[in-house]
Design an enzyme around this catalytic site. Sequence first.
Site, mmCIF file in Angstrom:
data_model
loop_
_atom_site.group_PDB
_atom_site.id
_atom_site.type_symbol
_atom_site.label_atom_id
_atom_site.label_comp_id
_atom_site.label_asym_id
_atom_site.label_seq_id
_atom_site.Cartn_x
_atom_site.Cartn_y
_atom_site.Cartn_z
ATOM 1 C CG HIS A 145 -12.697 -0.297 8.373
ATOM 2 N ND1 HIS A 145 -12.250 0.672 9.257
ATOM 3 C CD2 HIS A 145 -12.243 0.103 7.154
ATOM 4 C CE1 HIS A 145 -11.576 1.594 8.610
ATOM 5 N NE2 HIS A 145 -11.555 1.276 7.327
ATOM 6 C CB THR A 161 -0.952 0.053 1.212
ATOM 7 O OG1 THR A 161 -1.753 1.250 1.106
ATOM 8 C CG2 THR A 161 -0.239 0.094 2.541
ATOM 9 N N GLY A 190 -1.488 6.263 6.082
ATOM 10 C CA GLY A 190 -2.394 5.984 7.206
ATOM 11 C C GLY A 190 -2.554 4.486 7.400
ATOM 12 C CE LYS A 194 -9.105 4.274 11.676
ATOM 13 N NZ LYS A 194 -8.510 4.970 10.539
ATOM 14 C CG ASP A 219 -10.384 -1.746 -2.344
ATOM 15 O OD1 ASP A 219 -9.654 -0.730 -2.417
ATOM 16 O OD2 ASP A 219 -11.512 -1.801 -2.858
ATOM 17 C CB SER A 220 -10.570 -0.121 3.272
ATOM 18 O OG SER A 220 -9.545 0.813 3.034
ATOM 19 C CG ASP A 230 -10.232 7.965 10.374
ATOM 20 O OD1 ASP A 230 -11.088 7.117 10.066
ATOM 21 O OD2 ASP A 230 -9.025 7.686 10.537
ATOM 22 N N GLY A 244 -8.140 10.142 5.924
ATOM 23 C CA GLY A 244 -9.329 9.954 5.081
ATOM 24 C C GLY A 244 -10.587 10.562 5.679
ATOM 25 C CG ASN A 290 -3.669 5.255 2.916
ATOM 26 O OD1 ASN A 290 -3.256 5.681 3.975
ATOM 27 N ND2 ASN A 290 -4.897 5.473 2.473
HETATM 28 P P1 IMP Z 1 -7.868 2.176 -1.152
HETATM 29 O O1 IMP Z 1 -8.235 0.951 -0.336
HETATM 30 O O2 IMP Z 1 -6.406 2.356 -1.289
HETATM 31 O O3 IMP Z 1 -8.666 2.250 -2.405
HETATM 32 O O4 IMP Z 1 -8.287 3.457 -0.300
HETATM 33 C C1 IMP Z 1 -9.305 3.431 0.597
HETATM 34 C C2 IMP Z 1 -9.824 4.846 0.863
HETATM 35 O O5 IMP Z 1 -10.977 4.703 1.710
HETATM 36 C C3 IMP Z 1 -8.845 5.716 1.643
HETATM 37 O O6 IMP Z 1 -8.040 6.496 0.806
HETATM 38 C C4 IMP Z 1 -9.793 6.580 2.475
HETATM 39 O O7 IMP Z 1 -10.288 7.640 1.698
HETATM 40 C C5 IMP Z 1 -10.945 5.615 2.768
HETATM 41 N N1 IMP Z 1 -10.674 4.864 4.007
HETATM 42 C C6 IMP Z 1 -10.385 3.534 4.122
HETATM 43 N N2 IMP Z 1 -10.148 3.223 5.397
HETATM 44 C C7 IMP Z 1 -10.257 4.361 6.094
HETATM 45 C C8 IMP Z 1 -10.080 4.663 7.476
HETATM 46 O O8 IMP Z 1 -9.727 3.832 8.320
HETATM 47 N N3 IMP Z 1 -10.277 5.946 7.809
HETATM 48 C C9 IMP Z 1 -10.652 6.909 6.915
HETATM 49 N N4 IMP Z 1 -10.791 6.694 5.631
HETATM 50 C C10 IMP Z 1 -10.602 5.408 5.212
#
Ligand code: IMP
Length: 204
Positions: A183, A9, A13, A178, A72-73, A158, A156, A11
């Site tokens: 999730h 990833t 966060g 958290k 993926d979330s 949050d 994101g 990301n």
């Molecule tokens: P992806 O899974 O890389 O497509 O990104 C998931 C997106 O969902 C993130 O960039 C956030 O915008 C949102 N997201 C997923 N999990 C969280 C979380 O734990 N907190 C806040 N936003 C989240």
Amino acid sequence: MPVRLLLATSNPGKRREYRALAGTGGGIEIDLLPEFASLPAFDESAPTFAENAAGKALHYSRFTSELLLAEDSGLVVPALGGAPGPHSARYGGPDATDADRVRKLLGEMNGRTGSEREARFVAVVALARQERVLAIFSDFVEGVLAHEARGQNGFGYDPIFLFKPLGRTFAELASEEKNLYSHRARAFRKAADFLRSREAGLLL
Ligand code: IMP
């Protein structure tokens, strides 16, 4: 021997949260997939979290012989037909920031009250090795969309995800809190239980 996982990833966060989750899980070690930033990116445009998670895991498992974890979330708002959903990261366009996405979503929620403000965060975790998906785990956490952003932690959406049992948004929780309820934590704990199980022993 701890089970070692490589995380795919970009990301920051998610990286932070997985490191902390692995630290408390016992028996699981997580590292970032080496050279992640220079690998060809996976196009996460499928309409389901599961397809994106499995696709990402398969794609990045080509670049290592070790066990790989991809996730993926996103945030699902039933009153908006499930949006932003699997498109959560790109909601508001390719150049939008987290703050832009929060603003856009709050705009969509204007005038919506009560159950129309219900939302859930969903995470799907896929484990793969050398172009085989070994297992997929998913979970979610329910909340309500706040009327304005609150809190400085997390990332994101949050700041607008109000977690009712604590009466605070996810961005107002300490990271340890958290990581008890999110999730991601719930899906990861399922993956960790699997990895420590005899069933995984046959696969790994
Ligand atoms: P992806 O899974 O890389 O497509 O990104 C998931 C997106 O969902 C993130 O960039 C956030 O915008 C949102 N997201 C997923 N999990 C969280 C979380 O734990 N907190 C806040 N936003 C989240």
